[in-house]
Design an enzyme around this catalytic site. Structure first.
Site, PDB file in Angstrom:
ATOM      1  N   ALA A  74     -18.445  37.067   6.286  1.00  0.00           N
ATOM      2  CA  ALA A  74     -19.388  36.647   7.320  1.00  0.00           C
ATOM      3  C   ALA A  74     -18.774  37.028   8.659  1.00  0.00           C
ATOM      4  CB  ALA A  74     -19.627  35.143   7.241  1.00  0.00           C
ATOM      5  N   SER A  75     -19.490  37.788   9.455  1.00  0.00           N
ATOM      6  CA  SER A  75     -18.945  38.291  10.716  1.00  0.00           C
ATOM      7  C   SER A  75     -18.836  37.188  11.760  1.00  0.00           C
ATOM      8  CB  SER A  75     -19.839  39.410  11.263  1.00  0.00           C
ATOM      9  OG  SER A  75     -19.893  40.491  10.370  1.00  0.00           O
TER      10      SER A  75
END
Length: 406
Positions: A74-75
């Protein structure tokens, strides 16, 4: 034990705090993107971490390969917000996402295009797509189409797309993406440039593609055909220094010789170049032969290595037996009362003086040209045929990347 109502209340408060931090940092400007980030429950896409960490804004690794290397994550919320704003999404548009991740970004895209829009997300890893599909379904975003496949080829079955966004580092912009984009569409992609990565928004202008915006970022590289030929490598230098050299585009670091160089006394010189920021300096330096990045541990600096410009390390130039990298030190304040830094170079090995002069000259050129030109952009040209002069020209498989300035 907390109730479901308590969790929803905590989630709403934490979402609001995350969004406020992004506003305060100057990252978030678009009210529609802000509304999407307030509406989509990020913690439901990260069930393996605490709700507090889900809304901390940091990236979270979610999948690793058999060697333990991260393959999906997840960025950071900041780069998510920035790239969503670069997309300039409107209700009713059709979006292709390359890299499904947790499904969170696809949910944000779905919220932005609304019930009349469409989102298709593609990932090469079936475990990732299965997980993303489950998260989307459980969070109520059932209209997103999740496809297992190589993002290099896009998704012709549902083309054309008004927007294409990649959430993995791309070595090139594949021909399929350009072909599947609507005539007035936008592509936003983290594009690898000699080991650097810039999230670039690209729009077609005649026979070329020109950036409408870009920002520095870091993403895991695409897998499959999109990985490219110049695979990035990270080489640990010999000795106990805790230093690595990261290279790209076929450049190789010699661990023994460069490790031996670090055991010598360095040349340290200060350039007299004083600046507020070093935006785009890495692009100027990357045009040099031997451009790479120095990655350091804190133990290395505490053990006597000259402190590089960043906590993680610095831009560097290497030969087979020598290396030089960029430093900084405080240089007072400017006319507006803002703190400034002076740039310097540390060089090790038998070619220390040669590399010092080389990097010093390039830093001077950056300062002069940046002051005069002020703006840097990226163009994609055909793989064959004439291209204009540029700060940097990088041949790829389907195109040539030209970094230009004015």
């Amino acid at each position: 034990m907390g109730t479901e109502k308590d969790t929803a209340s905590d989630s709403a408060a934490l979402r609001a705090a995350m969004v406020e931090r992004l506003r305060q940092r100057g990252v978030l400007h678009d009210p529609q993107v802000e509304a999407a980030m307030l509406a989509v429950p990020r913690h439901q896409f990260l069930p393996e971490v605490s709700i507090e960490r889900a809304y901390s804004g940091e990236s979270v690794v979610t999948h690793r390969d058999e060697k333990g290397a991260a393959t999906s994550s997840a960025s950071e919320s900041a780069i998510i917000a920035t790239m969503l704003e670069m997309l300039q999404l409107r209700p009713g548009q059709h979006v292709l996402e390359i890299g499904a991740g947790t499904g969170y970004n696809a949910a944000l895209l779905s919220h932005l295009v609304g019930p009349e829009g469409r989102v298709t997300t593609v990932d090469i890893d079936p475990d990732v797509t299965a997980e993303a599909a489950r998260h989307l379904r459980e969070s109520g975003y059932t209209s997103v189409e999740v496809v297992t496949g190589d993002g290099e080829v896009g998704h012709a079955a549902t083309a054309p797309f008004d927007r294409i966004v990649a959430t993995a580092g791309a070595w090139d912009v594949p021909a399929a993406w350009k072909e599947q984009l609507a005539p007035d569409g936008l592509i936003v992609v983290p594009l690898r440039l000699r080991g650097l990565t810039r999230a670039v928004a690209l729009r077609r202008e005649g026979e070329i593609w020109r950036s409408t915006g870009m920002t520095e970022c870091g993403f895991m590289p695409m897998r499959g055909a999109g990985a490219g030929t110049g695979v990035e490598q990270q080489t640990r230098l010999t000795g106990d220094a805790g230093v690595w050299i990261r290279t790209d585009e076929g450049l190789h670091a010699h661990p023994e010789r460069l490790g031996a160089a670090l055991a010598t006394s360095p040349v340290v010189e200060w350039t007299g170049v004083v600046t507020r920021t070093v935006d785009d300096l890495d692009l100027w330096l990357s045009a040099q032969p031997g451009f790479s990045r120095l990655i350091v541990s804190r133990e290395a600096v505490e053990g006597g290595l000259v402190d590089p410009i960043y906590p993680w390390g610095s831009m560097a130039v290497i030969t087979d037996d020598s290396l030089a990298y960029v430093l900084q030190r405080p240089a007072g304040v400017n006319a507006d009362g803002k703190p400034t830094i002076e740039l310097g170079i540390a060089a090790y090995g038998p070619r220390d003086r040669e590399l010092t002069d080389q990097v010093t000259e390039r830093i001077g050129a950056w300062k002069k040209e940046r002051t005069a030109l002020g703006h840097v952009w990226i163009e994609l040209h055909a793989a064959e045929g004439p291209v204009p002069d540029g700060l940097l020209i990088i041949p790829k498989r389907d195109s040539r990347v030209v970094v230009r300035a004015r």
